[in-house]
Design a protein around this motif. Structure first.
Motif, short mmCIF file in Angstrom:
data_model
loop_
_atom_site.label_atom_id
_atom_site.label_comp_id
_atom_site.label_asym_id
_atom_site.label_seq_id
_atom_site.Cartn_x
_atom_site.Cartn_y
_atom_site.Cartn_z
N LEU A 320 49.94 31.14 37.59
CA LEU A 320 48.58 31.62 37.86
C LEU A 320 48.57 32.33 39.20
O LEU A 320 49.16 31.84 40.17
CB LEU A 320 47.57 30.46 37.89
CG LEU A 320 47.47 29.57 36.66
CD1 LEU A 320 46.44 28.47 36.89
CD2 LEU A 320 47.10 30.38 35.42
N ILE A 321 47.91 33.51 39.26
CA ILE A 321 47.66 34.22 40.52
C ILE A 321 46.24 33.85 40.94
O ILE A 321 45.26 34.20 40.27
CB ILE A 321 47.81 35.74 40.37
CG1 ILE A 321 49.21 36.08 39.83
CG2 ILE A 321 47.55 36.42 41.71
CD1 ILE A 321 50.33 35.65 40.74
N MET A 322 46.13 33.14 42.07
CA MET A 322 44.84 32.66 42.55
C MET A 322 44.32 33.60 43.63
O MET A 322 45.09 34.13 44.45
CB MET A 322 44.98 31.24 43.11
CG MET A 322 45.62 30.23 42.17
SD MET A 322 44.71 30.03 40.63
CE MET A 322 43.15 29.44 41.25
N LYS A 323 42.98 33.81 43.65
CA LYS A 323 42.33 34.68 44.65
C LYS A 323 41.21 33.90 45.32
O LYS A 323 40.50 33.12 44.68
CB LYS A 323 41.76 35.93 44.00
CG LYS A 323 41.18 36.91 45.02
CD LYS A 323 40.52 38.09 44.34
CE LYS A 323 39.13 37.72 43.83
NZ LYS A 323 38.36 38.93 43.42
N VAL A 324 41.10 34.11 46.63
CA VAL A 324 39.98 33.55 47.37
C VAL A 324 39.34 34.70 48.16
O VAL A 324 40.04 35.57 48.69
CB VAL A 324 40.45 32.41 48.30
CG1 VAL A 324 41.46 32.88 49.32
CG2 VAL A 324 39.25 31.76 48.98
N GLN A 325 37.98 34.72 48.24
CA GLN A 325 37.26 35.82 48.89
C GLN A 325 36.12 35.23 49.69
O GLN A 325 35.40 34.32 49.25
CB GLN A 325 36.71 36.79 47.84
CG GLN A 325 36.14 38.07 48.42
CD GLN A 325 35.84 39.10 47.34
OE1 GLN A 325 35.75 38.77 46.17
NE2 GLN A 325 35.71 40.35 47.73
N ASP A 326 35.95 35.74 50.94
CA ASP A 326 34.84 35.26 51.76
C ASP A 326 33.58 36.06 51.43
O ASP A 326 33.57 36.81 50.44
CB ASP A 326 35.19 35.31 53.24
CG ASP A 326 35.53 36.71 53.73
OD1 ASP A 326 35.20 37.69 53.03
OD2 ASP A 326 36.14 36.82 54.81
N MET A 327 32.57 35.91 52.24
CA MET A 327 31.27 36.52 51.98
C MET A 327 30.73 36.09 50.61
O MET A 327 30.05 36.85 49.92
CB MET A 327 31.35 38.05 52.07
CG MET A 327 31.82 38.58 53.43
SD MET A 327 30.78 38.06 54.81
CE MET A 327 29.27 38.95 54.44
N ASP A 328 31.11 34.83 50.24
CA ASP A 328 30.65 34.24 48.98
C ASP A 328 31.05 35.07 47.77
O ASP A 328 30.33 35.16 46.78
CB ASP A 328 29.13 34.03 49.01
CG ASP A 328 28.68 33.00 47.99
OD1 ASP A 328 29.53 32.18 47.56
OD2 ASP A 328 27.50 33.02 47.60
N GLN A 330 31.36 38.35 47.52
CA GLN A 330 30.83 39.70 47.37
C GLN A 330 31.95 40.73 47.50
O GLN A 330 32.98 40.47 48.10
CB GLN A 330 29.75 39.95 48.43
CG GLN A 330 28.55 38.99 48.30
CD GLN A 330 27.45 39.32 49.28
OE1 GLN A 330 27.04 40.48 49.40
NE2 GLN A 330 26.98 38.30 50.00
N PHE A 331 31.71 41.86 46.92
CA PHE A 331 32.79 42.84 46.77
C PHE A 331 33.33 43.31 48.11
O PHE A 331 34.48 43.74 48.20
CB PHE A 331 32.29 44.06 45.96
CG PHE A 331 31.27 44.90 46.68
CD1 PHE A 331 31.64 46.01 47.44
CD2 PHE A 331 29.92 44.60 46.61
CE1 PHE A 331 30.71 46.77 48.09
CE2 PHE A 331 28.98 45.36 47.25
CZ PHE A 331 29.36 46.45 48.00
N PHE A 332 32.51 43.26 49.16
CA PHE A 332 32.97 43.75 50.46
C PHE A 332 33.63 42.62 51.26
O PHE A 332 34.04 42.81 52.40
CB PHE A 332 31.83 44.35 51.27
CG PHE A 332 30.62 43.46 51.34
CD1 PHE A 332 30.54 42.44 52.29
CD2 PHE A 332 29.55 43.64 50.47
CE1 PHE A 332 29.43 41.64 52.35
CE2 PHE A 332 28.43 42.84 50.53
CZ PHE A 332 28.36 41.82 51.47
N GLY A 333 33.75 41.41 50.69
CA GLY A 333 34.39 40.31 51.40
C GLY A 333 35.89 40.47 51.45
O GLY A 333 36.51 41.15 50.63
#
Length: 838
Positions: A320-328, A330-333
Motif C-alpha cells: 500500500l502507498i499511504m499519503k498524509v496531507q495537512d490543511m485537513d 485540502q488540495f493546497f495542503g
C-alpha cells in the motif's frame, strides 16, 4: 509610564519578580513572615513567589490559603487563582499548614507590596517622585515566520509616560538580544522603536520573551521592567512526515471485516492545533490492485479489512502507498507518503484431501511390523506448518489392532503398517476407513468451506501361507485328583494345523517338567501320572509343563500345560492343643481350635464333641461352639484342683473325624505360667545326676562344718586363757556406735574374750541358731577365711570379717550359703520335672 500589554500576553513566559523575605518571630509558632514585591496587576495562573514550607512545618500534609485569589502548591509556590489588581500598596493573606496525624497547625503570613521608585527631574534639582500610575505603551506584538523584510523590520514602539518630564533611555534584554540568537532584535535608545534584523523560523523559536527597561540619564529606573513577548506567527512551511519510511503488518487470512491491520502515523512541525497540522490519511495505491481489501481512517491512520476476499493461497502479500496531507486534506495542503507492506498469515482454511477415494494392497499372513501402503494427500495451506501437516486416523476396520498409520514428516504422506500378524484362515480381507486432518484445528471463521474430515477406503488382502502347527491357546489346564494311581491317563495338550483345523499327524514332546509328575504320549498328547500326587504334600500345588508340538515338516510350536491337583477329603481335622492350664477361679474356660489341611470345601465348619467320657468328666466339663474352627471347654464351680484327661472329637463338614485326649490342668493360680505340670498319681520323684551331686556336696559340706565345731569345743576346754600374741591377731568388730558387748573370735571359731561382760555369746559355724535370745548366722566363703555374719547376744549384733590363723584343713572346701542355694535349687527343680515326665 503606561503598559498597553498586560502580563497575560506572555504565553508561558516566566515572570521575573523582586522577592524580599522579612523574618518575624512568633511567640507560639516560630514561622517566618514572607513579603513579596509584585506589580499592581497580575493575571491568573502567574507565579507570585515561593515560600519555604518545610522550615515552618516539615510534616504538613494539608496546605490551605486564607485568600481564594491565591493557591499554594506542595513545593511552596504561590500562584494567582484569578487576575489580581493591587488597589492599595499592601495586601496580605495567610497560609495554613496542618499535620492531620499529629493534630498540629501552623501559619505563615504573606505580605504583598507595590514598590516605589525615585526619579530625577530634567533640568531641576533632584526630587523624590512617587508614581501614581504606570503607563507603558507596547501592544501585543508578533512577527511573521520567514518574513521577507525589508530588514531591519519595524515591529513596534515602546514608550514610557516618564518621558514627558524626564529624559528616558530605552533598552531591552532576553533571548534574541543578549542571548542566542544574538542581535536578532534591537531598540532605538531615544525613540523606543523595536526592530528585527533577519527572518525567523517558528519551528526553531516560537516566541521571544524580551524585557524592556526605561531609565534616566543618571541611571535611575523610570519604571518597572516591562515583559515584552514577541510571538512568531506560523507559516505552513513543513510538510507532514510519516514516522516510518515503510510499515510492515501481518493479518490472518481468516480475519473478519473491520479487523484492524495496523496504524500509520505522521508528524508536522508546524504550529499544533492549527490547520497547518491538521492531517488526513489516505491510500494512494494498492498492489495487487484488485480487489480493494483495505481502508484507512482519515484521522487516526488505522488500516482495516473491508473485504472477504483475503486468501493467502491467492495473494500472500500486499503493498500500500499511504499519503498524509495537512490543511485537513485540502488540495493546497502539503503532503507526505510512505509504503506499507501487509503479509497475509496462513489459517487452516483448507482441509487436507486424499488424491483417491479407494486403495487396495496385499500382505502375507503372519507378517508384522511391515509397511504396506503410502497414502499421499493434498493441502493448500502453508507448507511445513501445523495448518499443512497431516494427522491420519484409522476410523474403522482396526478393531483387533492389526494396523497402525503414521505421517511422514517430510512428504506429509500416510504410512500404513501391519503391527500384528494377520491370519488368512480367520480373515482373508480387511477393509479400513482412513481419515485425515491437520495438526491445527480447522478455522471456523472461513465461510463457504467444508470442515468435515476427508476419508478413503483401503482394502487389505491377506495372502495364505503354509503354516506349522498352532498352539492355541498357549496355556491349557488339566486337573488330576490327588492320590490317583500311577499311570492314570488324562487328556493332555492339543495343538492343531491352522489350515485343516485338525490335530492329526502332530507329534508331542515334553520339554520341561520340573516336578516329574507326568509322561506325555508322543502321538496323541495325552498324559499319564508318573507318581502318586498328594495335594497337601506337593509344593507347589500346580506344575507348569512346557510341551512341543511338531508337524511332519518339522515346523513346531510350544505351549504350556498347567497341571493342578484336585483335592480329596483324605485328612481329618487336627486339634492344635495337647496340654492346657486353667487358673481357677480367675479363668472360667479355655478355647480349643482345629485345622484341616484339605481344601476349604472339605474343611470347616468343624463339629466338636466329648464322646465316650466318664460320668465324672461329663459332670464337671462342658463343651460349646465358638466359631467354625474353635470350641470352648468350661468347668463347673465344684471342680477340684487336679489334671484331667478329656477326650475331644472333631469332625469336618463331610464327616471325617478324629479323637484326641487333652490334658487339662485345673490349677490354683493367677497365671498359667505359675503352674508346673506334675503328675498327681506318681508315687515319688526320681532324681537326676545333678540333683544327686548337689546332695552329696551338701552332705560333705555339712560334715566339714560339724567337724570344725567339734574341734573348736575341744580346744576351748583345754585352754582357759588366750596368748597375747594370738589375742593381738584377733579383730574386735562392733556394729553399734554405743558401747556394747564386743566378742573376739579365735581362729578355731570360739569366743576368747568378752568386753564389759555385759552379755554372753559364741560364734558358731552351724548355719544359724538361737543363743541367749540372739540369732547367729554363719556365712560360708570360698577360700581359706571364715566370716561371722552375725554374732548376737542380748540383742547386740557383731560381725567378724576375718578369722586368721587356725589349723583346719577343711577351710578350702567352705562355700557361701547363697552359692549353695543357687547351685542346688535349679537342679532339684530340673530333676523333679524329669521325674514327673518319666
Amino acid at each position: 509610564m503606561a503598559a498597553a500589554g498586560p502580563l497575560s500576553s506572555l504565553r508561558g513566559a516566566p515572570c521575573r519578580l523582586l522577592l524580599t523575605l522579612l523574618v518575624f518571630s512568633f511567640a507560639c509558632e516560630a514561622c517566618k513572615k514572607v513579603v513579596f514585591n509584585m506589580p499592581s496587576k497580575l493575571e491568573a495562573d502567574k507565579m507570585v513567589g515561593r515560600v519555604n514550607l518545610k522550615e515552618c512545618l516539615r510534616s504538613a500534609d494539608l496546605i490551605q490559603s486564607s485568600d481564594p485569589d491565591f493557591r499554594v502548591l506542595d513545593d511552596g509556590s504561590v500562584y494567582t487563582a484569578s487576575t489580581i489588581v493591587l488597589s492599595d500598596e499592601k495586601r496580605s493573606f495567610t497560609i495554613w499548614l496542618s499535620d492531620m496525624k499529629k493534630q498540629i497547625q501552623k501559619e505563615i503570613t504573606v505580605l504583598l507590596e507595590h514598590p516605589t521608585k525615585v526619579l530625577s527631574k530634567r533640568h531641576t534639582k533632584e526630587t523624590v517622585l512617587r508614581r501614581s500610575k504606570r503607563r507603558w505603551a507596547p501592544i501585543p506584538c508578533s512577527m511573521q515566520e520567514n518574513s521577507l523584510g525589508p530588514f531591519p523590520l519595524f515591529l513596534q514602539q515602546v514608550q514610557s509616560d516618564a518621558a514627558q518630564n524626564y529624559t528616558v533611555f530605552y533598552s531591552i534584554s532576553g533571548r534574541g538580544v543578549d542571548q542566542e540568537p544574538l542581535n536578532l532584535f534591537f531598540i532605538e535608545k531615544n525613540t523606543g522603536n523595536l526592530y528585527c534584523t533577519r527572518p525567523v523560523d517558528r519551528e526553531e523559536y516560537d516566541i521571544f520573551d524580551l524585557i524592556a527597561y526605561a531609565s534616566t540619564a543618571d541611571g535611575y529606573s523610570a519604571d518597572l521592567p516591562l515583559p515584552l513577548p514577541i510571538r512568531v506567527e506560523d507559516e505552513n512551511d513543513n510538510p507532514p512526515i510519516f514516522t516510518e519510511q515503510s510499515y510492515n503488518f501481518e493479518v490472518s487470512e481468516s480475519s473478519r471485516l473491520g479487523v484492524p491491520v495496523g496504524v500509520v502515523c505522521a508528524t508536522d512541525r508546524d504550529e499544533p492545533d492549527t490547520m497547518h497540522t491538521r492531517l488526513k490519511y489516505s491510500i494512494l495505491e494498492q498492489t495487487p490492485r484488485s480487489p480493494g481489501l483495505f481502508s484507512v481512517h482519515p484521522s487516526t491512520g488505522v488500516i482495516t479489512i473491508v473485504s472477504h476476499y483475503l486468501d493467502r493461497e491467492v495473494v500472500d502479500k500486499y503493498k500500500l502507498i499511504m499519503k498524509v496531507q495537512d490543511m485537513d486534506g485540502q488540495f493546497f495542503g502539503l503532503t507526505g507518503t510512505s509504503t506499507c507492506f501487509i503479509t497475509v498469515q496462513d489459517s487452516n482454511d483448507h482441509a487436507p484431501s486424499f488424491r483417491k477415494n479407494a486403495y487396495e494392497v496385499s500382505v502375507e499372513e503372519n507378517a508384522f511390523n511391515v509397511e504396506i501402503l503410502r497414502i499421499p494427500i493434498e493441502d493448500k495451506d502453508l507448507i511445513n506448518t501445523a495448518n499443512w501437516r497431516a494427522n491420519f486416523t484409522i476410523l474403522k476396520g482396526n478393531e483387533n489392532g492389526h494396523f497402525k498409520i503414521s505421517t511422514d514428516k517430510k512428504t506429509n504422506e500416510g504410512i500404513l503398517c501391519v503391527v500384528k500378524p494377520l491370519n488368512y484362515e480367520e480373515n482373508r480381507q480387511v477393509v479400513l476407513e482412513i481419515g485425515v486432518s491437520n495438526e491445527a484445528p480447522f478455522s471456523t471463521d472461513v465461510p463457504f468451506r467444508v470442515t468435515s474430515m476427508n476419508s478413503a477406503l483401503v482394502t487389505v488382502l491377506v495372502k495364505d501361507q503354509d503354516e506349522g502347527p498352532e498352539c492355541n491357546p498357549t496355556a491349557q489346564y488339566v486337573w488330576i485328583k490327588e492320590n490317583s494311581a500311577v499311570g492314570s491317563k488324562i487328556n493332555g495338550y492339543k495343538a492343531y494345523d491352522p489350515e485343516t483345523k485338525s490335530s492329526k499327524g502332530l507329534r508331542y514332546k515334553k520339554l520341561y517338567d520340573p516336578e516329574g509328575w507326568i509322561t506325555i504320549d508322543e502321538n496323541s498328547g495325552s498324559i499319564k501320572t508318573s507318581k502318586i500326587l498328594d495335594r497337601e504334600a506337593a509344593t507347589p500345588r500346580n506344575n507348569n509343563i512346557t510341551v512341543l508340538a511338531m508337524d511332519q515338516d518339522g515346523r513346531s510350536c510350544t505351549g504350556t500345560l498347567v497341571i493342578n491337583i484336585e483335592d480329596v477329603n483324605d485328612n481329618a481335622p487336627e486339634i492344635l492343643q495337647d496340654y492346657l492350664v486353667i487358673c481357677k477361679p480367675k479363668m472360667e474356660y479355655t478355647d480349643i481350635s482345629a485345622v484341616d489341611h484339605d481344601d476349604l470345601i472339605h474343611g470347616a465348619p468343624f463339629y466338636f464333641s466329648m464322646p465316650n467320657t466318664s460320668p465324672e468328666i461329663n459332670r464337671i466339663w462342658t463343651l460349646s461352639k465358638v466359631n467354625d474352627t474353635a470350641a470352648r471347654l468350661s468347668y463347673r464351680k465344684n471342680a477340684q484342683f487336679q489334671e484331667y484327661k478329656i477326650p475331644i472329637t472333631v469332625k469336618d463338614r463331610e464327616g471325617q473325624s478324629v479323637t484326641k485326649a487333652l490334658r487339662v490342668n485345673l490349677c490354683d493360680c493367677t497365671h498359667p505360667s505359675q503352674c508346673v505340670a506334675t503328675s498327681r498319681s506318681a508315687g515319688g520323684i526320681s532324681l537326676g545326676k545333678w540333683a544327686i551331686l548337689a546332695i552329696l556336696l551338701g552332705v560333705a559340706l555339712l560334715s566339714s562344718v560339724l567337724l570344725t565345731l567339734v574341734c573348736g569345743v575341744v580346744g576351748a576346754r583345754k585352754k582357759k586363757g588366750v596368748p597375747e600374741d594370738l589375742a593381738q591377731q584377733n579383730l574386735i568388730i562392733s556394729n553399734t556406735e554405743a558401747p556394747g558387748d564386743d566378742k573376739v573370735c579365735s581362729a578355731n571359731g570360739f569366743m576368747t574374750q568378752t568386753i564389759n561382760h555385759s552379755g554372753q555369746g559364741i560364734c558358731g559355724t552351724m548355719g544359724s541358731g538361737i543363743k541367749n535370745g540372739g540369732q547367729e548366722t554363719i556365712e560360708m566363703m570360698k577360700g581359706g577365711h571364715q566370716t561371722l555374719e552375725s554374732c548376737r547376744g542380748h540383742h547386740h549384733t557383731h560381725t567378724l570379717d576375718s578369722c586368721r590363723g587356725g589349723h583346719m584343713e577343711m577351710d578350702n572346701s567352705r562355700y557361701n550359703c547363697s552359692d549353695w542355694h543357687s547351685f542346688t535349687q535349679p537342679r532339684l527343680h530340673e530333676d523333679s520335672i524329669r521325674g514327673h515326665t518319666g
